[in-house]
Enzyme design. Structure first.
Site, PDB file in Angstrom:
ATOM      1  N   GLU A 150       0.880  -1.188  -0.087  1.00 37.23           N
ATOM      2  CA  GLU A 150      -0.140  -0.063   0.092  1.00 37.23           C
ATOM      3  C   GLU A 150       0.886   1.374  -0.065  1.00 37.23           C
ATOM      4  O   GLU A 150       0.559   2.153  -0.650  1.00 37.23           O
ATOM      5  CB  GLU A 150      -0.844  -0.097   1.092  1.00 37.23           C
ATOM      6  CG  GLU A 150      -2.031  -1.102   1.043  1.00 37.23           C
ATOM      7  CD  GLU A 150      -2.892  -1.116   2.067  1.00 37.23           C
ATOM      8  OE1 GLU A 150      -2.458  -1.702   3.331  1.00 37.23           O
ATOM      9  OE2 GLU A 150      -4.200  -0.849   2.090  1.00 37.23           O
TER      10      GLU A 150
ATOM     11  N   GLU B 113      -3.863  -9.326   3.714  1.00 40.00           N
ATOM     12  CA  GLU B 113      -4.320  -9.096   5.080  1.00 40.00           C
ATOM     13  C   GLU B 113      -5.819 -10.080   5.423  1.00 40.00           C
ATOM     14  O   GLU B 113      -6.069 -10.394   6.417  1.00 40.00           O
ATOM     15  CB  GLU B 113      -5.223  -7.656   4.899  1.00 40.00           C
ATOM     16  CG  GLU B 113      -4.189  -6.611   5.244  1.00 40.00           C
ATOM     17  CD  GLU B 113      -3.489  -6.274   3.691  1.00 40.00           C
ATOM     18  OE1 GLU B 113      -3.463  -6.962   2.608  1.00 40.00           O
ATOM     19  OE2 GLU B 113      -2.911  -5.138   3.442  1.00 40.00           O
TER      20      GLU B 113
HETATM   21  N1  3HC Z   1       4.360  -7.423  11.788  1.00 45.31           N
HETATM   22  C1  3HC Z   1       5.014  -7.732  12.573  1.00 45.31           C
HETATM   23  N2  3HC Z   1       5.856  -8.873  13.039  1.00 45.31           N
HETATM   24  C2  3HC Z   1       6.015  -9.673  11.559  1.00 45.31           C
HETATM   25  C3  3HC Z   1       5.380  -9.262  10.542  1.00 45.31           C
HETATM   26  C4  3HC Z   1       4.674  -8.072  10.445  1.00 45.31           C
HETATM   27  N3  3HC Z   1       3.938  -7.709   9.507  1.00 45.31           N
HETATM   28  N4  3HC Z   1       5.676 -10.082   9.559  1.00 45.31           N
HETATM   29  C5  3HC Z   1       6.563 -10.789  10.041  1.00 45.31           C
HETATM   30  N5  3HC Z   1       6.698 -10.665  11.361  1.00 45.31           N
HETATM   31  C6  3HC Z   1       8.000 -11.118  12.347  1.00 45.31           C
HETATM   32  C7  3HC Z   1       7.515 -12.714  12.439  1.00 45.31           C
HETATM   33  O1  3HC Z   1       6.433 -12.826  13.594  1.00 45.31           O
HETATM   34  C8  3HC Z   1       8.680 -13.170  12.849  1.00 45.31           C
HETATM   35  O2  3HC Z   1       9.064 -12.990  14.369  1.00 45.31           O
HETATM   36  P1  3HC Z   1       9.931 -13.985  15.037  1.00 45.31           P
HETATM   37  O3  3HC Z   1      11.586 -13.941  14.414  1.00 45.31           O
HETATM   38  O4  3HC Z   1      10.042 -13.064  16.336  1.00 45.31           O
HETATM   39  O5  3HC Z   1       9.010 -15.075  14.983  1.00 45.31           O
HETATM   40  C9  3HC Z   1       9.823 -12.587  11.860  1.00 45.31           C
HETATM   41  O6  3HC Z   1       9.052 -11.229  11.662  1.00 45.31           O
HETATM   42  C10 3HC Z   1      10.232 -13.013  10.698  1.00 45.31           C
HETATM   43  O7  3HC Z   1       9.063 -13.645  10.097  1.00 45.31           O
HETATM   44  P2  3HC Z   1       8.908 -14.940   9.323  1.00 45.31           P
HETATM   45  O8  3HC Z   1       9.590 -15.926  10.046  1.00 45.31           O
HETATM   46  O9  3HC Z   1       7.755 -15.135   8.693  1.00 45.31           O
HETATM   47  O10 3HC Z   1      10.262 -14.668   8.159  1.00 45.31           O
HETATM   48  P3  3HC Z   1      10.113 -15.290   6.497  1.00 45.31           P
HETATM   49  O11 3HC Z   1      11.326 -14.693   6.101  1.00 45.31           O
HETATM   50  O12 3HC Z   1       9.711 -16.701   6.409  1.00 45.31           O
HETATM   51  O13 3HC Z   1       8.868 -14.459   5.862  1.00 45.31           O
HETATM   52  C11 3HC Z   1       7.526 -12.698   5.306  1.00 45.31           C
HETATM   53  C12 3HC Z   1       8.782 -13.133   5.672  1.00 45.31           C
HETATM   54  C13 3HC Z   1       6.919 -13.110   3.976  1.00 45.31           C
HETATM   55  C14 3HC Z   1       7.383 -10.964   5.045  1.00 45.31           C
HETATM   56  C15 3HC Z   1       6.461 -13.125   6.212  1.00 45.31           C
HETATM   57  O14 3HC Z   1       6.873 -12.841   7.507  1.00 45.31           O
HETATM   58  C16 3HC Z   1       4.962 -12.847   6.141  1.00 45.31           C
HETATM   59  O15 3HC Z   1       4.279 -13.381   5.513  1.00 45.31           O
HETATM   60  N6  3HC Z   1       4.466 -11.654   7.077  1.00 45.31           N
HETATM   61  C17 3HC Z   1       3.322 -11.355   7.118  1.00 45.31           C
HETATM   62  C18 3HC Z   1       2.985 -10.372   5.923  1.00 45.31           C
HETATM   63  C19 3HC Z   1       1.476  -9.828   6.275  1.00 45.31           C
HETATM   64  O16 3HC Z   1       0.597 -10.420   6.287  1.00 45.31           O
HETATM   65  N7  3HC Z   1       1.478  -8.396   5.941  1.00 45.31           N
HETATM   66  C20 3HC Z   1       0.143  -7.921   6.077  1.00 45.31           C
HETATM   67  C21 3HC Z   1      -0.078  -7.329   7.581  1.00 45.31           C
HETATM   68  S1  3HC Z   1      -1.626  -6.462   7.701  1.00 45.31           S
HETATM   69  C22 3HC Z   1      -1.609  -4.950   7.047  1.00 45.31           C
HETATM   70  O17 3HC Z   1      -0.501  -4.664   6.455  1.00 45.31           O
HETATM   71  C23 3HC Z   1      -2.662  -4.065   7.227  1.00 45.31           C
HETATM   72  C24 3HC Z   1      -2.781  -2.880   6.446  1.00 45.31           C
HETATM   73  O18 3HC Z   1      -3.252  -3.053   5.170  1.00 45.31           O
HETATM   74  C25 3HC Z   1      -3.362  -1.723   7.153  1.00 45.31           C
END
Ligand code: 3HC
Ligand code: NAI
Length: 712
Positions: free
Chosen positions: A115, A135
């Protein structure tokens, strides 16, 4: 010149700015994934304000430090009071910038991360970048303009596909769709981004705002896509909240002026944020990452493994072999005779035949994979193998004999694992000279598909073997859960109890069809009787017969399933079980004869049937599951309640939007669950014994989450 962007945040500013010629380079550096926490939002806001105010700045380039651009909003902030500026305001401020803003993307640009990029005026991504709006997987919708800017850029159909699936889109596809403007020639995001910005400056390209993009201009086409998505969501995602809101937000993109629609998106986002589904899904997100954090994996280095041995080529052995082959590992399989190893190899090959038939693998690809497979009837074939997984008949004597062979032939330090579902792994370990190398690896059927892997830790195993098992899970892309040794470990032990609750409900008056319907309505894909028909009723029947001698004679035993099995009605494979499956159909039809058998059994047991509402069915079913879950945690079979949750999400079809049984219990209230159990105990105090942990937590006014937190 390096200038720190001003920020009122007390913590170190994770957004730095640096003027490179006329380009203001804005770097988001917030490990591990550059999530858009409050400090990042403030930093971005300040950077754009500074750029607009500084005549030396001609353009702004936003990049992410580390492995990703920006992985989205900071999920840990959800549920806490929102702190300004809101992300949607940040994205709008970026879009409103008077200087052209360029996003240079590598790694993940997900959710709020994408975004931010859509708020920018131009987007370039390296070829390996992954873009998406996931999301929905957290029970949310893109709440920072994603439901408005994406449809205007790529059209309603593509935007709905991306937002409703939450899938990651590669750079090439993103370019084709119009989500980005350019795929970089190299992996050097910074250099490519700066060159692109330079080019735009030279061409005097001004801001180009996504809000003004015209991909919704063909209203009829857009409306048709929205209608199709609405119908699809109503049909397939009935239980979920946010997909319906996503469709309405995209509808608003078509119907309303941008600013009005953006406000509506924010309202929908807040509704999603307040929903219990958001809480359940975000719990699942963190829980599935927490499960791998176990003491042994923190204390010891995994042993290296390059080759895998599998004993037994039946249902599980073949599935495990495929899982290992799919991960690129060479596999040696040993069976008891030539006919069996030929069948084992055929079982493995059959999986790849299926992929070839569906066009998902080439014949050459299949040959290349099978070249890594070796079959043998001689245990000596295991002499150089690093890790062996036994998947022979569920019989402790057969297993001990196999382990004696492994003890004899395997090299020192080889990890020796058993896939037993119920047997005592301590006893198996004690039967050989190297108990420190023996561990349980409980895969689920089909083992190449199902994500759950229970890693069962016997008393004598050494920590590095446990660490190796977790490493193997990672390699096989499984979700590992650490379990202690007991009958059924975490999953099957709890299953046995709530399955019993379902049988009691049936004998007391609910039909199997009512129970299945209530469980489906709760969010499961199938009810327990449908599952039994799918798995084969004979499996449970054999277990019941095996356990008959040790069953507590005072405990209630429902015989209805035995009556069904005695007729040879084992489910889908016999075209009849709890349901009828005429001509091999997979969707069962209710069977009046089954109902007559159920009735006859109630009479025989002297039970006058009563009716149960769906609500009471679920209360009993879930109370049984939660209570045994609490016992499993209490006895340290599971390290934390979240391990129980992940087991049920990945191995037993528990609806993810409810977070898992223990999270569900927290949401219902442990006091209510305990009150239910005490109420049910009035009829059957032997079965409904409140778990000491549940009682303790209620007395202390705590929930299961408090135990997860204490363990973190
Ligand atoms: N917020 C906070 N922490 C996050 C995060 C996020 N968005 N995404 C990942 N983390 C944290 C994980 O919990 C993990 O923490 P830990 O080491 O303490 O366990 C650390 O970051 C590393 O994450 P992964 O183990 O998943 O690392 P990978 O390298 O395997 O994957 C990734 C990276 C593809 C970015 C994956 O973490 C992911 O898919 N993250 C979530 C993405 C997501 O859902 N984004 C949307 C959020 S909602 C939003 O944006 C709302 C908006 O529209 C207003
Ligand atoms: P299966 O009957 O399909 O396969 C067992 C295989 O072991 C047969 O091919 C048999 O020839 C072979 N075998 C027997 N004795 C042997 C020996 N001494 N040496 C070498 N091979 C030998 O059984 P399935 O379903 O694959 O189960 C295997 C194990 O996996 C059992 O312990 C079971 O409890 C466990 N398991 C089964 C699950 C399932 O859903 N089927 C799920 C999880 C675990």
């Amino acid at each position: 010149m390096v200038q720190e962007a001003t920020s009122s945040a007390a913590e170190a500013n994770p957004v730095s700015t640096e003027l490179r010629g006329k380009i203001l380079l804005v770097t988001v550096d917030n490990p591990p994934v550059n999530a858009l926490g409050v400090a990042v939002r403030r930093g971005l806001m300040a950077a754009i304000e500074a750029a607009d105010a500084n005549p030396a700045v001609g353009a702004v380039l936003i990049v992410g430090a580390g492995r990703n651009f920006i992985a989205g909003a900071d999920i840990r902030e959800f549920g806490l009071p929102p702190q300004p500026p809101l992300l949607t305001e940040v994205c709008s401020r970026i879009e409103a910038s008077r200087k052209p803003v360029i996003a240079a993307i590598h790694g993940a640009a997900l959710g709020g991360g994408l975004e931010v990029a859509l708020g920018a005026h131009y987007r370039i991504a390296v070829a390996s970048a992954k873009l998406g709006l996931p999301e929905v997987a957290l029970g949310l919708l893109p709440g920072a303009g994603g439901t408005q800017r994406a449809p205007r850029l790529v059209g309603a159909a593509a935007a709905l596909d991306i937002i409703l699936s939450g899938r990651h889109v590669g750079a090439a596809e993103a370019l084709k769709l119009g989500l980005i403007d350019r795929v970089a020639q190299s992996d050097d995001t910074l250099a490519e981004g700066l060159a692109y910005a330079q080019e735009l400056l030279a061409a005097q390209a001004g801001p180009r705002r996504s809000r003004d993009a015209q991909a919704l201009a063909d209203r009829a086409t857009a409306q048709a896509a929205i209608d199709a998505a609405r119908a699809d969501v109503q049909k397939k995602q009935r239980h979920l909240f946010s997909p319906h809101k996503i469709v309405e937000a995209v509808q608003a993109a078509l119907d309303k002026p941008f600013d009005e629609a953006l406000k509506l998106e924010r309202q929908f986002f807040m509704q999603c944020l307040d929903s219990p589904q958001r809480a359940g899904l975000i719990h699942a997100f963190f829980a599935e990452r927490e499960v791998a954090k176990v003491p042994e994996a923190a204390a010891a280095q995994p042993r290296p493994f390059k080759t895998i041995g599998v004993v037994g080529g039946g249902t599980m052995g073949a599935g495990i072999a495929v899982a290992a082959l799919d991960a690129g590992l060479p596999v040696t399989m040993v069976e008891r005779d030539q006919v069996s190893i030929d069948r084992g190899r055929a079982n493995v090959e059959k999986v790849y035949d299926g992929l070839v038939a569906k066009g998902r693998m080439t014949v050459e690809g299949q040959a290349a994979v099978m070249a890594r497979f070796t079959g043998s009837t001689d245990y000596a074939a295991f002499k150089d193998v690093d890790l062996v997984i036994e998947a022979v008949f569920e019989d402790i004597e057969v297993k001990k004999a196999v382990f004696a062979e492994l003890d004899r032939v395997c090299k020192p330090g080889a990890v020796l694992a058993t896939n037993t579902s119920y047997l005592d792994i301590d006893a198996i370990a004690a039967s050989i000279s190297r108990p420190q190398d023996v561990i349980g690896l409980h895969f689920f059927s089909p083992a190449n598909i199902m994500k759950l892997l229970e890693i069962v830790v016997p008393a004598k195993v050494s920590a590095d073997v446990v660490a190796t098992a977790f490493e193997l899970a990672k390699k096989l892309k499984k979700v590992p859960v650490r379990a202690g040794v007991c009958d059924g470990f975490i999953g099957n032990r709890i299953l046995a109890v709530y399955r019993q609750a379902a049988d009691y409900l049936m004998e007391d008056g609910a039909s199997p069809y009512e129970i299945d319907a209530a469980v489906r309505e709760f969010g499961y894909p199938m009810g327990p009787f449908q599952v039994s028909d799918l798995a084969g009723g004979d499996i449970g029947w054999a277990t019941r017969k095996r356990k008959a001698a040790t069953r507590n004679p005072a405990a209630r035993y429902v015989q209805i399933a035995d009556r069904i099995c005695e007729r040879g009605w084992f489910g889908q494979k016999t075209q009849r079980g709890w349901y009828q499956y005429p001509q091999g159909s997979r969707s069962g039809q209710q069977d009046p004869e089954v109902l007559a058998i159920v009735d006859a059994e109630r009479q025989r047991a002297g039970i006058t049937p009563r009716s149960f509402s769906s609500d009471e069915i679920i209360r009993r079913y879930m109370a049984a599951m939660i209570n045994e879950g609490a016992n499993v945690v209490h006895q340290r079979i599971a390290l934390r309640p979240l391990d129980v949750d992940v087991t049920f999400l990945y191995g037993y079809g528990f609806p993810r939007f409810r977070g898992g049984p223990m999270k569900y219990a927290d949401m219902v209230g442990l006091d209510k669950v305990l009150a239910d159990i005490r109420e049910f105990a009035k009829e059957d105090p032997l079965f409904w014994q409140p778990s000491p942990l549940l009682v303790q937590l209620v007395e202390e006014g705590k929930n299961f989450e408090s135990l997860n937190k204490a363990a973190a």
